[in-house]
Scaffold this active site. Structure first.
Site, PDB file in Angstrom:
ATOM      1  N   ASP A   9      -0.318  -7.596   1.126  1.00  0.00           N
ATOM      2  CA  ASP A   9       0.132  -6.207   1.213  1.00  0.00           C
ATOM      3  C   ASP A   9       1.656  -6.107   1.227  1.00  0.00           C
ATOM      4  O   ASP A   9       2.250  -5.371   2.022  1.00  0.00           O
ATOM      5  CB  ASP A   9      -0.454  -5.529   2.456  1.00  0.00           C
TER       6      ASP A   9
ATOM      7  N   HIS B 254       0.822  -1.214   0.000  1.00  0.00           N
ATOM      8  CA  HIS B 254       0.000   0.000   0.000  1.00  0.00           C
ATOM      9  C   HIS B 254       0.855   1.263   0.000  1.00  0.00           C
ATOM     10  O   HIS B 254       0.388   2.334  -0.390  1.00  0.00           O
ATOM     11  CB  HIS B 254      -0.956   0.004   1.210  1.00  0.00           C
TER      12      HIS B 254
ATOM     13  N   SER C 241       5.219   0.986   8.206  1.00  0.00           N
ATOM     14  CA  SER C 241       4.845   0.013   7.181  1.00  0.00           C
ATOM     15  C   SER C 241       6.081  -0.458   6.425  1.00  0.00           C
ATOM     16  O   SER C 241       6.869   0.354   5.936  1.00  0.00           O
ATOM     17  CB  SER C 241       3.857   0.633   6.193  1.00  0.00           C
TER      18      SER C 241
END
Length: 376
Positions: free
Chosen positions: A102, A71, A178
């Site tokens: 992801d 993402h 992330s």
């Protein structure tokens, strides 16, 4: 008999000697020092050198192959990778993606990069200490400590999808984490941080994808060149508006002077186009004369929409582009972004009305004519 006693004594001493000779577990600072050189900072831009977000990546091959959160780079127009030693790479290739988990694989031109050993899930157990090295809020090479809480199917985590496993851990993470490295007490890689639960607000409930499940992406041959990030710069510390602006700022005045609106999405679940269409269908937006712009620099107001991962909450926040003063905020609950967009548009209009009442509408032609004065 003396010889037999000697042999028995030697045999009894072997376990104790082996236990004493076992290498000690490295301390936390040593683990972080070992891991940090294999962690990279990723800058993502939305065009024109404008930084949109930051994230983390992990070196998995010495010839410049990295794994990160999908993402983070999904809609990127510009990407830049920075190593801990200060080297910067503006040419970044996309090798492969796994949207279900992801995760994405990237490649830079560096060679001889340090690679950490990988540990399988069969070698770890819940309750063992773990560390995360990442870039929370753009703060480079930060470390946090916690424990591995569980290894569970994604099906058990709301909004995570299905068909793969997740590592649940308690080490705190934040936006920018992330793609970060989740490692055990020996500095061996367990997983790649995807996102925190509840939009990073629940600090001890976070998730990572087992790295052994996605290492195959490093062999991808897609080799899609991403937009060069040569103009991107790391985020600067947030600064409050100047004192004179803060004191004299009038939210109602800001709203009434606004002419342009920019929509920003902080989640792959919310598309800017869907939000723009929803606002465009509101007659109030047209009455206010608000124009939706595609260039953030041309905006008077910025409407940011997001969906915290593993939830069905869609949040929004309206700020003044000049002073960053929040004019409106809230959330709606919806199954997806398509359904959430008109709900957000409705709440946006309701709140904006309190700051900028609708202009008076010339309605004389709508009023019924007095009896006897009908048009002939």
């Amino acid at each position: 008999m003396a010889g037999l006693a000697l042999l028995v004594g030697l045999a009894a001493s072997v376990p104790a000697q082996s236990q004493n000779d076992a290498p000690p577990q490295p301390a936390g600072p040593e683990v972080v020092q070992r891991v940090a050189p294999s962690v990279v900072l990723i800058l993502v831009g939305d065009g024109g050198g404008r930084l949109s977000q930051t994230g983390t990546g992990l070196v998995v091959r010495s010839d410049g192959v990295l794994l990160t959160a999908y993402h983070l780079i999904e809609d990127a127009r510009e990407v830049q990778v920075r190593l801990q030693n200060g080297e910067t790479f503006d040419r970044v290739e996309l090798l492969g993606t796994d949207p279900r988990r992801d995760i994405a694989a990237l490649r830079i031109s560096a060679t001889g990069l340090p690679v950490l050993p990988v540990v399988g899930l069969d070698k770890v157990a819940p309750g063992e200490p773990v560390f995360v090295v990442s870039h929370p809020e753009g703060l480079g090479w930060s470390a946090s400590e916690g424990v591995l809480s569980a290894v569970r199917p994604a099906d058990e985590v709301a909004g995570a999808g299905e068909g793969y496993r997740l590592l649940q851990f308690t080490a705190p993470v934040s936006p920018g984490s992330s793609g970060g490295a989740l490692v055990d007490a020996q500095g061996r890689v367990l997983g790649i941080v995807t996102r925190g639960s509840g939009g990073w607000k629940t600090q001890n409930l976070n998730f990572a994808v087992p790295v052994e499940s996605v290492l195959g992406l490093a062999e991808g041959a897609q080799r899609l060149l991403l937009g060069p990030g040569s103009e991107l710069q790391p985020p600067q510390p947030a600064r409050s508006p100047r004192a004179v602006e803060a004191v004299t700022a009038d939210p109602a005045g800001i709203a009434q002077r606004a002419r342009t609106l920019y929509i920003a999405s902080g989640s792959l679940w919310v598309e800017e186009d869907a939000m723009a269409n929803a606002l465009g269908q509101r007659k109030e937006v047209k009455q206010w004369g608000l124009v939706l712009v595609s260039d953030r620099r041309a905006a008077d107001l910025i409407l940011t929409v997001d969906r915290p991962v593993f939830t069905y909450d869609f949040t929004y926040q309206l700020v003044d582009a000049k002073t960053s003063i929040i004019l409106a905020s809230g959330k709606v609950i919806a199954f997806d972004g398509t359904r959430a967009a008109p709900m957000i548009a409705k709440k946006f209009v309701e709140q904006f009305k309190s700051l900028r009442p609708l202009p008076a509408v010339e309605s004389a032609e709508k009023k019924p004519a007095p009896a006897g004065e009908e048009k002939k």
